[in-house]
Design a protein around this motif. Structure first.
Motif, PDB file in Angstrom:
ATOM      1  N   ALA A 164      -1.999  -4.669  -0.833  1.00 17.74           N
ATOM      2  CA  ALA A 164      -0.576  -4.355  -0.614  1.00 17.74           C
ATOM      3  C   ALA A 164      -0.156  -3.485  -1.789  1.00 17.74           C
ATOM      4  O   ALA A 164      -0.925  -3.298  -2.733  1.00 17.74           O
ATOM      5  CB  ALA A 164       0.251  -5.637  -0.584  1.00 17.74           C
ATOM      6  N   LEU A 165       1.050  -2.962  -1.743  1.00 19.76           N
ATOM      7  CA  LEU A 165       1.550  -2.149  -2.863  1.00 19.76           C
ATOM      8  C   LEU A 165       2.911  -2.679  -3.298  1.00 19.76           C
ATOM      9  O   LEU A 165       3.776  -2.947  -2.449  1.00 19.76           O
ATOM     10  CB  LEU A 165       1.688  -0.675  -2.428  1.00 19.76           C
ATOM     11  CG  LEU A 165       2.274   0.268  -3.486  1.00 19.76           C
ATOM     12  CD1 LEU A 165       1.298   0.459  -4.652  1.00 19.76           C
ATOM     13  CD2 LEU A 165       2.599   1.636  -2.878  1.00 19.76           C
ATOM     14  N   ILE A 192      -2.866  -6.455  -5.807  1.00 23.09           N
ATOM     15  CA  ILE A 192      -1.667  -5.684  -5.446  1.00 23.09           C
ATOM     16  C   ILE A 192      -1.348  -4.696  -6.574  1.00 23.09           C
ATOM     17  O   ILE A 192      -0.827  -5.091  -7.616  1.00 23.09           O
ATOM     18  CB  ILE A 192      -0.461  -6.634  -5.200  1.00 23.09           C
ATOM     19  CG1 ILE A 192      -0.842  -7.737  -4.203  1.00 23.09           C
ATOM     20  CG2 ILE A 192       0.772  -5.847  -4.744  1.00 23.09           C
ATOM     21  CD1 ILE A 192       0.227  -8.801  -3.990  1.00 23.09           C
ATOM     22  N   PRO A 193      -1.683  -3.446  -6.409  1.00 27.09           N
ATOM     23  CA  PRO A 193      -1.319  -2.460  -7.435  1.00 27.09           C
ATOM     24  C   PRO A 193       0.197  -2.243  -7.453  1.00 27.09           C
ATOM     25  O   PRO A 193       0.897  -2.617  -6.511  1.00 27.09           O
ATOM     26  CB  PRO A 193      -2.048  -1.189  -6.985  1.00 27.09           C
ATOM     27  CG  PRO A 193      -3.013  -1.628  -5.960  1.00 27.09           C
ATOM     28  CD  PRO A 193      -2.444  -2.845  -5.319  1.00 27.09           C
ATOM     29  N   SER A 194       0.648  -1.637  -8.537  1.00 26.95           N
ATOM     30  CA  SER A 194       2.089  -1.413  -8.672  1.00 26.95           C
ATOM     31  C   SER A 194       2.329  -0.003  -9.163  1.00 26.95           C
ATOM     32  O   SER A 194       1.672   0.454 -10.099  1.00 26.95           O
ATOM     33  CB  SER A 194       2.647  -2.430  -9.681  1.00 26.95           C
ATOM     34  OG  SER A 194       3.863  -1.989 -10.220  1.00 26.95           O
ATOM     35  N   ARG A 207      -0.179   2.289   5.221  1.00 30.35           N
ATOM     36  CA  ARG A 207      -0.019   1.232   6.224  1.00 30.35           C
ATOM     37  C   ARG A 207      -0.083  -0.165   5.631  1.00 30.35           C
ATOM     38  O   ARG A 207       0.241  -1.140   6.297  1.00 30.35           O
ATOM     39  CB  ARG A 207      -1.114   1.353   7.287  1.00 30.35           C
ATOM     40  CG  ARG A 207      -0.899   2.555   8.177  1.00 30.35           C
ATOM     41  CD  ARG A 207      -1.917   2.630   9.289  1.00 30.35           C
ATOM     42  NE  ARG A 207      -1.662   3.793  10.096  1.00 30.35           N
ATOM     43  CZ  ARG A 207      -0.709   3.874  11.024  1.00 30.35           C
ATOM     44  NH1 ARG A 207       0.039   2.832  11.281  1.00 30.35           N
ATOM     45  NH2 ARG A 207      -0.519   4.986  11.703  1.00 30.35           N
ATOM     46  N   ILE A 208      -0.553  -0.279   4.367  1.00 32.40           N
ATOM     47  CA  ILE A 208      -0.621  -1.617   3.767  1.00 32.40           C
ATOM     48  C   ILE A 208       0.806  -2.120   3.504  1.00 32.40           C
ATOM     49  O   ILE A 208       1.736  -1.311   3.386  1.00 32.40           O
ATOM     50  CB  ILE A 208      -1.448  -1.617   2.450  1.00 32.40           C
ATOM     51  CG1 ILE A 208      -0.904  -0.575   1.456  1.00 32.40           C
ATOM     52  CG2 ILE A 208      -2.927  -1.403   2.719  1.00 32.40           C
ATOM     53  CD1 ILE A 208      -1.559  -0.627   0.078  1.00 32.40           C
ATOM     54  N   ILE A 220      -4.178   4.852  -3.519  1.00 32.42           N
ATOM     55  CA  ILE A 220      -4.196   3.430  -3.875  1.00 32.42           C
ATOM     56  C   ILE A 220      -4.588   2.593  -2.656  1.00 32.42           C
ATOM     57  O   ILE A 220      -5.429   1.694  -2.734  1.00 32.42           O
ATOM     58  CB  ILE A 220      -2.809   3.020  -4.441  1.00 32.42           C
ATOM     59  CG1 ILE A 220      -2.691   3.554  -5.876  1.00 32.42           C
ATOM     60  CG2 ILE A 220      -2.599   1.513  -4.388  1.00 32.42           C
ATOM     61  CD1 ILE A 220      -1.334   3.379  -6.507  1.00 32.42           C
ATOM     62  N   ALA A 221      -4.002   2.921  -1.526  1.00 26.35           N
ATOM     63  CA  ALA A 221      -4.341   2.185  -0.294  1.00 26.35           C
ATOM     64  C   ALA A 221      -5.811   2.414   0.056  1.00 26.35           C
ATOM     65  O   ALA A 221      -6.534   1.474   0.396  1.00 26.35           O
ATOM     66  CB  ALA A 221      -3.440   2.634   0.845  1.00 26.35           C
TER      67      ALA A 221
END
Ligand SMILES: Cc1cc2nc3c(=O)[nH]c(=O)nc-3n(C[C@H](O)[C@H](O)[C@H](O)COP(=O)(O)O)c2cc1C
Length: 325
Positions: free
Chosen positions: A125-126, A100-102, A160-161, A118-119
């Motif tokens: 997820a983000l 999960i990147p931030s 969309r994530i 990123i997606a």
């Protein structure tokens, strides 16, 4: 199904423990170590909008050609983002746990475009690490909160994530804020981030940074709000953050209704190997109490399920000073 498995943001995790965003999640070596020691997921170190802007403004622009400046600006921006995207791709190739990147934004318009990259890099997820310090006394709470909603709406249109929003705890109505996130399609809320705080050195008569690491006692405030938020009739996941220093602490947040539990300070102190100990502590407690899965006890003590919800509402110590007690 493994005993400690939980679902967070619609994703199956084999443990509720998530290594939260920090330097501990900034290299592929650390991420692998986290997985090997039983992390359920990892939230990568935040990519800071402010950091990128700072790099860019520090570039010498001796040529004075606006085109050259623009080129350099774009180059720096893309390079920093590219490094981050590479970490995501590497992590997705070598780990089996969710990644999960931030991103940290300091404006609502900012750079939501990067969220798409990123997606596309394969993130599961983000997490948005976001806090707009309200420093303008003329701005109402409603106006201040609108910045969050604008940002979320833009992100929802871009990716969309699943999106989780990591918030601070200084809001006038946290439950309403979470409700507003929910209606905008946010999948999870991380409660709460722990920010840099200033302290005062009396010897030097100067401002110094307070400890960057949490203590266990900081859990109490968070516990109340997780107990209340998880009892709301909305489908938004909660990831607990702040003050988790043992498996027992993580269990408390799960009992209050969290879907997952993020860990940071204690891993700086004890190393990522401590995740193993924490998982073991949780399993031992479950064995002792006869629970075969986390879902059997998650939320058991939240505002709705606990027989005396008034314990979550009590704020004053009046009772202890009253002669009737
Ligand atoms: C050294 C350090 C760096 C951190 N960097 C980030 C970051 O980049 N993004 C973020 O969302 N939180 C960051 N945090 C906050 C942690 O993810 C976490 O929310 C906070 O420390 C509370 O959890 P804890 O009590 O387990 O430490 C950082 C914390 C520390 C101590």
């Amino acid at each position: 199904m493994e005993k400690l498995s939980v679902k967070y943001l619609g994703i199956e995790l084999k443990s509720p423990l998530i290594v939260s965003s920090s330097r501990l999640t900034s290299t592929i070596g650390h991420l692998k170590e986290a997985e090997d020691n039983g992390a359920g997921a990892v939230v990568l170190k935040s990519l800071f909008e402010e950091q990128i802007s700072h790099y860019i403004s520090a570039i010498p622009t001796k040529y004075g050609y606006p085109e050259a400046d623009d080129y350099l600006e774009n180059y720096m921006r893309l390079n920093t983002v590219d490094e981050y995207l590479n970490l995501i791709r590497q992590a997705k190739e070598s780990l089996s746990i969710p990644v999960i990147p931030s991103i940290n934004c300091y404006s609502s318009g900012g750079w939501t475009g990067f969220a798409k990259n990123i997606a596309d890099a394969g993130a599961d997820a983000l997490e948005i690490n976001v806090f707009f310090l309200p420093v303008d006394r003329k701005k109402s709470a409603t106006e201040s909160e609108k910045i969050y909603f604008d940002l979320i709406e833009k992100l929802k249109k871009t990716i969309r994530i699943p999106i989780a929003v990591k918030i601070g705890f200084r809001f006038s109505n946290t439950l309403n804020l979470i409700d507003q996130f929910y209606v905008r399609g946010v999948a999870g809320v991380v409660m709460f981030n722990r920010f840099y705080e200033p302290d005062i050195d009396l010897n030097k008569i100067d401002i110094i940074p307070a400890s960057i690491f949490s203590t266990e006692s900081e859990m109490r405030y968070v516990l109340r709000w997780i107990g209340m938020a998880s009892a709301q009739d909305i489908k938004i996941d909660i990831s607990a953050s702040t003050g988790v220093h043992s498996g027992d602490d993580a269990l408390k947040y799960l009992l209050a209704g969290a879907n997952s539990v993020q860990v940071c300070s204690v891993l700086y102190k004890n190393g990522l190997g401590y995740l193993k100990t924490m998982n073991r502590q949780m399993e031992e407690w479950m064995d002792k109490k006869g629970f075969k899965s986390v879902s059997e006890f998650r939320g058991k003590l939240n505002y709705r399920n606990y027989g005396k919800p008034v314990v979550y509402e009590r704020t004053q110590f009046m009772k202890y000073f009253s002669s009737e007690d």
